[in-house]
Design a protein around this motif. Structure first.
Motif, short mmCIF file in Angstrom:
data_model
loop_
_atom_site.label_atom_id
_atom_site.label_comp_id
_atom_site.label_asym_id
_atom_site.label_seq_id
_atom_site.Cartn_x
_atom_site.Cartn_y
_atom_site.Cartn_z
N LEU B 163 0.83 -1.20 0.00
CA LEU B 163 0.00 0.00 0.00
C LEU B 163 0.88 1.26 0.00
N GLU B 164 2.00 1.21 0.74
CA GLU B 164 2.92 2.36 0.77
C GLU B 164 3.43 2.67 -0.64
N LYS B 166 2.06 1.81 -3.50
CA LYS B 166 0.97 2.30 -4.35
C LYS B 166 0.63 3.74 -4.01
N ALA B 167 0.77 4.09 -2.73
CA ALA B 167 0.51 5.48 -2.34
C ALA B 167 1.53 6.41 -3.00
N LEU B 169 3.03 5.81 -5.92
CA LEU B 169 2.61 5.88 -7.32
C LEU B 169 1.43 6.82 -7.46
N ALA B 170 0.45 6.65 -6.57
CA ALA B 170 -0.76 7.47 -6.63
C ALA B 170 -0.40 8.94 -6.53
N ALA B 178 -4.25 12.07 -4.03
CA ALA B 178 -3.50 11.33 -3.01
C ALA B 178 -3.67 11.99 -1.65
N VAL B 181 -7.05 11.13 -0.17
CA VAL B 181 -7.27 9.82 0.46
C VAL B 181 -6.40 9.67 1.71
N VAL B 183 -2.93 10.49 2.01
CA VAL B 183 -1.49 10.27 1.86
C VAL B 183 -0.77 11.56 2.24
N ASN B 184 0.25 11.43 3.08
CA ASN B 184 1.07 12.58 3.43
C ASN B 184 2.06 12.79 2.29
#
Lengths: 234, 291
Positions: B163-164, B166-167, B169-170, B178, B181, B183-184
């Motif tokens: 998930l990290e 993908k975050a 990438l996002a 990002a 949702v 994400v810092n």
């Protein structure tokens, strides 16, 4: 009171976009914010979700002052925004988009949540492995809403969910919004489609050039002469 | 005939692996911030030089390698925190110039801290070459290629399975979404510099027994890594790897069949030609996105 916005102002450079906004949202309410293009609707929503800084005034959420809180922490606190224009992660799969929606709840198993979203939007389950960018506009809107719901928001901010969609899809999105309300989600809805928004809303605010000019129940605003003329085209 | 060809392929793949690691470093930071970090080559140099010094101090090689990687990552974090982050609102061009300044600064520090001489590390497992169809393959080349493969597989796992990852990438696909949702995105930027520094350091350490290292090593390696990333399509991980191997092999062929004087030029000429005809690189973005 779930959300209380007090005398909120915000600027883009030297241009003042919000000129002292007061908005209140109670738990379980569906509140609509209508107004013309450039009235500051999106700016207000972005200031509540934290991606646009407030210049002055205050935002209280659940009895906490969140005016200076970082956007990612507000998601953890229970605010989720469905941004204008969907903003899905185009190259990532539909399911990855949804999983990222639960980013702040890592450690918990999101499988049950995924099922819940797939029940709400069966088309997303069908396309779960496709790149989100290949979905149609309506499907992307469903994905954007589903992604926001994955964070278990207590307050859902919707920015123009019907924009650019065919009338049939608009009806479907509004049906979904009403379902979400029935499930107990508090919703703050921004729309240029004022008729549709005010018909489903408990209460509504009318925004003009950065200031609230009218606030009443959804029904009352629908029959208000001023609103009718300016926004409903009647 | 075959023997010398094979020999050039071996050396091309070896040095190409380092270009690939360096190119991946460029791509990761580019994805997170659209900044081209011209201090990427300095990460390679710091990794190699720090390992050399630690070994000279009597630290066992595996420990020295680990510490050198950590030290380089700290430099990466510091670069982001103290040079890039404070200028975050400036234009991308300004940020790129800041990284060029940082690379000169780091070279200066390295020159003061160490010296201008070339330094070497012993090969990790001896220097008895394997003979394959008349071509010799050094064990250190196998280390370089093996470590590169492990790193690439590890990165693939990180970006596609966690998930990290993908975050991260996002964040590169859509920073606003990002943030929304949770994400810092500031932390993602910091992480990208740390990760790129780690890749640079690893490449610099495994190649040092073959090419040696000094305070200026990073300039050419960095430029070649940048070329690899551009050739493959800036921001595309697989592209950086393929680009690295192409640059490495072409260079080795040019050096072998023509003259090693043209080695560096050949790499850059290929890139010019590719960019004339495919401006977004070999694996540049295709148009699958619908708005």
């Amino acid at each position: 009171m779930m959300l209380e916005v007090r005398k909120l102002t915000s600027h883009y450079g030297r241009i003042q976009a919000l000129k002292g906004i007061d908005v209140i949202i109670e738990e379980g309410e569906l509140v609509a914010l209508v107004g013309a293009n450039g009235a500051g609707k999106t700016t207000l929503l972005r200031t509540v979700s934290g991606v646009q800084p407030a210049s002055a005034g205050a935002i209280w959420f659940d009895g906490r002052d969140i005016t200076r809180m970082a956007a990612d922490k507000r998601v953890a606190a229970g605010i989720a925004q469905v941004p204008e224009g969907r903003q899905v992660f185009g190259p990532l799969s539909v399911e990855d988009n949804l999983r990222l929606g639960a980013y702040r709840r890592k450690g918990e198993n999101p499988a049950g949540d995924l099922e819940r979203i797939y029940t709400l939007f069966p088309i997303l389950k069908e396309k779960r492995n496709q790149a989100a960018g290949t979905l149609s506009g309506g499907q992307q809107q469903m994905l954007a809403i589903g992604r926001a719901l994955m964070s278990h928001p207590r307050l859902l901010l919707l920015d123009e969910p019907s924009m650019g969609l065919a009338p049939l899809l608009v009806a479907e999105i509004f049906k979904t919004i009403q379902e979400l309300k029935k499930l107990g989600t508090t919703i703050f809805l921004i729309e240029q489609n004022a008729t549709a928004a005010l018909s489903v809303a408990d209460r509504g605010y009318v925004l003009e050039t950065g200031a609230v000019v009218l606030a009443d129940s959804g029904k009352a605003l629908l029959t208000n002469e001023q609103v009718k003329q300016a926004y409903l085209g009647m | 005939m075959l023997a010398s060809f094979l020999q050039f392929v071996f050396s091309g793949i070896t040095v190409g692996s380092i270009y690939a690691l360096c190119g991946l470093g460029f791509s990761i930071i580019f994805n997170a911030s659209h900044v081209i970090n011209f201090a990427q080559g300095e990460f390679i140099m710091i990794g190699g030089m720090a390992t050399v010094s630690l070994v000279a101090l009597g630290v066992p090689l595996p420990v020295a390698i680990l510490l050198a990687i950590l030290a380089t990552m700290l430099v990466g974090f510091a670069l982001e925190k103290f040079a890039v982050e404070p200028a975050r609102k400036a234009s991308v061009t300004t940020l790129i110039i800041i990284t060029i300044g940082a690379s000169i600064f780091l070279r200066g520090i390295a020159q003061e801290l160490w010296d201008k001489n070339f330094h070497k590390l012993p090969p990790f497992s001896g220097d008895q070459p394997f003979l394959i169809a008349g071509a010799s393959l050094m064990p250190q080349s196998l280390w370089v290629i093996g470590v590169t493969v492990v790193v690439i597989v590890g990165l693939g796992w990180f970006f596609n399975r966690t998930l990290e990852g993908k975050a991260m990438l996002a964040t590169s696909f859509n920073t606003l979404a990002a943030q929304l949702v949770g994400v810092n995105t500031k932390k993602v930027l910091l992480m990208s510099f740390g990760l790129s520094a780690m890749l640079g350091a690893i490449g610099g350490i495994v190649i040092t027994p073959i090419t040696f290292t000094n305070y200026e090593t990073g300039i050419m390696l960095g430029l070649k890594g940048f070329s690899a990333a551009v050739l493959g399509g800036l921001g595309n991980g697989m592209g950086a790897v393929v680009g690295g191997l192409i640059v490495g092999i072409a260079e080795a062929m040019a050096a072998g069949y023509f003259s090693s004087a043209y080695k560096d030029a050949v790499a850059f000429i290929i890139i010019l030609f590719v960019l004339f005809f495919m401006p977004s690189g070999l694996f540049g973005k295709s148009g699958t996105e619908r708005v």
